[in-house]
Design a protein around this motif. Sequence first.
Motif, PDB file in Angstrom:
ATOM      1  N   ILE A 112      -2.391 -32.072 -24.279  1.00 47.21           N
ATOM      2  CA  ILE A 112      -1.041 -32.523 -24.647  1.00 47.21           C
ATOM      3  C   ILE A 112      -0.219 -32.787 -23.392  1.00 47.21           C
ATOM      4  N   ILE A 113      -0.347 -31.920 -22.402  1.00 48.63           N
ATOM      5  CA  ILE A 113       0.384 -32.105 -21.140  1.00 48.63           C
ATOM      6  C   ILE A 113      -0.050 -33.398 -20.458  1.00 48.63           C
ATOM      7  N   ARG A 114      -1.372 -33.598 -20.358  1.00 47.77           N
ATOM      8  CA  ARG A 114      -1.872 -34.829 -19.725  1.00 47.77           C
ATOM      9  C   ARG A 114      -1.425 -36.060 -20.491  1.00 47.77           C
ATOM     10  N   GLY A 115      -1.368 -35.954 -21.810  1.00 49.34           N
ATOM     11  CA  GLY A 115      -0.952 -37.087 -22.627  1.00 49.34           C
ATOM     12  C   GLY A 115       0.530 -37.405 -22.505  1.00 49.34           C
ATOM     13  N   GLY A 116       1.316 -36.460 -21.995  1.00 53.27           N
ATOM     14  CA  GLY A 116       2.749 -36.683 -21.850  1.00 53.27           C
ATOM     15  C   GLY A 116       3.186 -37.068 -20.455  1.00 53.27           C
ATOM     16  N   PRO A 129       9.135 -36.969 -15.556  1.00 49.79           N
ATOM     17  CA  PRO A 129       9.907 -37.447 -14.402  1.00 49.79           C
ATOM     18  C   PRO A 129       9.221 -37.154 -13.077  1.00 49.79           C
ATOM     19  N   MET A 130       8.356 -36.142 -13.057  1.00 51.82           N
ATOM     20  CA  MET A 130       7.631 -35.837 -11.826  1.00 51.82           C
ATOM     21  C   MET A 130       6.535 -36.849 -11.561  1.00 51.82           C
ATOM     22  N   TYR A 131       5.823 -37.254 -12.616  1.00 52.35           N
ATOM     23  CA  TYR A 131       4.647 -38.096 -12.434  1.00 52.35           C
ATOM     24  C   TYR A 131       4.941 -39.580 -12.606  1.00 52.35           C
ATOM     25  N   THR A 132       6.183 -39.926 -12.881  1.00 55.62           N
ATOM     26  CA  THR A 132       6.573 -41.342 -12.922  1.00 55.62           C
ATOM     27  C   THR A 132       7.470 -41.701 -11.734  1.00 55.62           C
ATOM     28  N   GLY A 133       7.667 -40.735 -10.820  1.00 59.91           N
ATOM     29  CA  GLY A 133       8.426 -41.013  -9.608  1.00 59.91           C
ATOM     30  C   GLY A 133       9.927 -40.919  -9.753  1.00 59.91           C
ATOM     31  N   VAL A 134      10.412 -40.466 -10.902  1.00 60.71           N
ATOM     32  CA  VAL A 134      11.865 -40.332 -11.093  1.00 60.71           C
ATOM     33  C   VAL A 134      12.419 -39.205 -10.220  1.00 60.71           C
ATOM     34  N   ILE A 135      11.697 -38.107 -10.146  1.00 57.90           N
ATOM     35  CA  ILE A 135      12.098 -36.991  -9.291  1.00 57.90           C
ATOM     36  C   ILE A 135      11.576 -37.230  -7.881  1.00 57.90           C
ATOM     37  N   GLU A 136      12.487 -37.154  -6.929  1.00 54.71           N
ATOM     38  CA  GLU A 136      12.131 -37.389  -5.528  1.00 54.71           C
ATOM     39  C   GLU A 136      12.092 -36.095  -4.723  1.00 54.71           C
ATOM     40  N   GLY A 137      12.746 -35.043  -5.224  1.00 51.93           N
ATOM     41  CA  GLY A 137      12.850 -33.795  -4.476  1.00 51.93           C
ATOM     42  C   GLY A 137      11.525 -33.069  -4.366  1.00 51.93           C
ATOM     43  N   THR A 138      11.428 -32.192  -3.358  1.00 49.24           N
ATOM     44  CA  THR A 138      10.248 -31.378  -3.120  1.00 49.24           C
ATOM     45  C   THR A 138      10.361 -30.083  -3.890  1.00 49.24           C
ATOM     46  N   GLY A 139       9.303 -29.728  -4.620  1.00 44.26           N
ATOM     47  CA  GLY A 139       9.317 -28.497  -5.404  1.00 44.26           C
ATOM     48  C   GLY A 139       8.746 -27.325  -4.633  1.00 44.26           C
ATOM     49  N   PRO A 140       8.994 -26.088  -5.100  1.00 44.99           N
ATOM     50  CA  PRO A 140       8.484 -24.894  -4.418  1.00 44.99           C
ATOM     51  C   PRO A 140       6.988 -24.730  -4.627  1.00 44.99           C
ATOM     52  N   ARG A 141       6.284 -24.332  -3.590  1.00 44.54           N
ATOM     53  CA  ARG A 141       4.842 -24.142  -3.701  1.00 44.54           C
ATOM     54  C   ARG A 141       4.497 -22.926  -4.553  1.00 44.54           C
ATOM     55  N   TYR A 142       5.359 -21.898  -4.502  1.00 40.80           N
ATOM     56  CA  TYR A 142       5.023 -20.638  -5.156  1.00 40.80           C
ATOM     57  C   TYR A 142       5.325 -20.650  -6.655  1.00 40.80           C
ATOM     58  N   CYS A 143       5.957 -21.695  -7.151  1.00 44.49           N
ATOM     59  CA  CYS A 143       6.350 -21.726  -8.561  1.00 44.49           C
ATOM     60  C   CYS A 143       6.123 -23.126  -9.129  1.00 44.49           C
ATOM     61  N   PRO A 144       4.872 -23.581  -9.195  1.00 46.44           N
ATOM     62  CA  PRO A 144       4.610 -24.948  -9.665  1.00 46.44           C
ATOM     63  C   PRO A 144       4.852 -25.083 -11.166  1.00 46.44           C
ATOM     64  N   SER A 145       5.148 -26.303 -11.595  1.00 47.10           N
ATOM     65  CA  SER A 145       5.290 -26.577 -13.019  1.00 47.10           C
ATOM     66  C   SER A 145       3.929 -26.500 -13.684  1.00 47.10           C
ATOM     67  N   ILE A 146       3.936 -26.391 -15.017  1.00 46.58           N
ATOM     68  CA  ILE A 146       2.666 -26.379 -15.736  1.00 46.58           C
ATOM     69  C   ILE A 146       1.971 -27.737 -15.596  1.00 46.58           C
ATOM     70  N   GLU A 147       2.742 -28.827 -15.466  1.00 50.64           N
ATOM     71  CA  GLU A 147       2.134 -30.132 -15.235  1.00 50.64           C
ATOM     72  C   GLU A 147       1.322 -30.119 -13.937  1.00 50.64           C
ATOM     73  N   ASP A 148       1.918 -29.552 -12.870  1.00 50.16           N
ATOM     74  CA  ASP A 148       1.224 -29.497 -11.583  1.00 50.16           C
ATOM     75  C   ASP A 148      -0.014 -28.604 -11.660  1.00 50.16           C
ATOM     76  N   LYS A 149       0.092 -27.483 -12.349  1.00 52.37           N
ATOM     77  CA  LYS A 149      -1.066 -26.587 -12.472  1.00 52.37           C
ATOM     78  C   LYS A 149      -2.238 -27.298 -13.147  1.00 52.37           C
ATOM     79  N   VAL A 150      -1.934 -27.996 -14.240  1.00 55.63           N
ATOM     80  CA  VAL A 150      -2.998 -28.670 -14.993  1.00 55.63           C
ATOM     81  C   VAL A 150      -3.644 -29.782 -14.160  1.00 55.63           C
TER      82      VAL A 150
END
Length: 350
Positions: free
Chosen positions: A254-258, A263-284
């Motif tokens: 479901i995550i991959r399908g979304g 906004p992270m994977y379509t380039g809307v978000i430009e900011g750098t996220g924390p390494r120690y607390c990744p989103s579930i999208e990044d984990k997957v």
Amino acid sequence: MLYPIEYDVIVVGGGHAGTEAALAAARMSVNTLLVTHSIETLGQMSCNPAIGGIGKSHLVKEIDALGGAMARATDRAGIQFRVLNASKGPAVRATRAQADRVLYKAAIREFLESQDNLTLFQSAVDDLLLVDGKVSGVKTQLGLEILGKKVVLTTGTFLGGKIHIGMKQSSGGRAGDPPSIALAKRLRGMPFGVERLKTGTPPRIDARSVDFSVMEVQKGDSPLPVMSFLGKQSDHPDQVPCFITSTNEACHDIIRGGLDRSPMYTGVIEGTGPRYCPSIEDKVMRFADKNSHQIFVEPEGLNTNELYPNGISTSLPFDVQVEMVRQIKGFESAHITRPGYAIEYDFFDP
């Protein structure tokens, strides 16, 4: 309009950093003013109501050794205490406490209001006052000019804050609170290196819609740890367990399908996220070989039904969040009380 008192130190912002900075200045017997958007949110725990953990508890202990408030407030508000890495050497052990949001905020406010040499003032700060290129105070949203010999900015996620849920964006310092747009614009006109950071938070879940019987129970430690060097077990409120569950392949699908609306994977978000607390999208996506990721199901307080599912921070669209969450063991009928979101904000590299 000129404020009638000149201060030695003006602290802008009333989160973790701002309250500690204001208290530290006041303890040094200098006349200190803490200016905040809302006195009601002083010491508010914006994301996970937890203090400490690996690496972070060392910082909390250092602040405590210097007379800070965070550890003492945690002992008053902590509803589950655990020592992480307890089987390892003392240098890498870390105390972690799950806190009651309301009790923590109340403790911080009590410390602030009882501190000598410290005054509170509610207003947004829109500008810095300069004299010969040197900061000499602040100007509030009301046009009130407050003079101060030193100004400390502890603005957190509020400078130019933008909240993302799927492809929808809104301005905010955090959900429900306005951002600092005027101050962000003013600071961008100064000779600072301005960049954007990003962080996120998971959807909150109503405990009444959760099946805890299929989850692993995680109790606090016994004997009960304390966070502050001055803390006592008798400071603690009632203790409650947390629970553990995990994501699964259906959830990941479901995550991959979304991701086409992420906004992270379509380039809307430009900011750098924390390494120690990744989103579930990044984990997957980053750990594609893993078929599950652990989730710690943590209560937000003693007198609320809201749960914090630690491990599924996300900015996916709300409909994807609902579908994803309901694939998780124990969350099949889960009701989301607040959607997860990402927030982008300005920071200034010192």
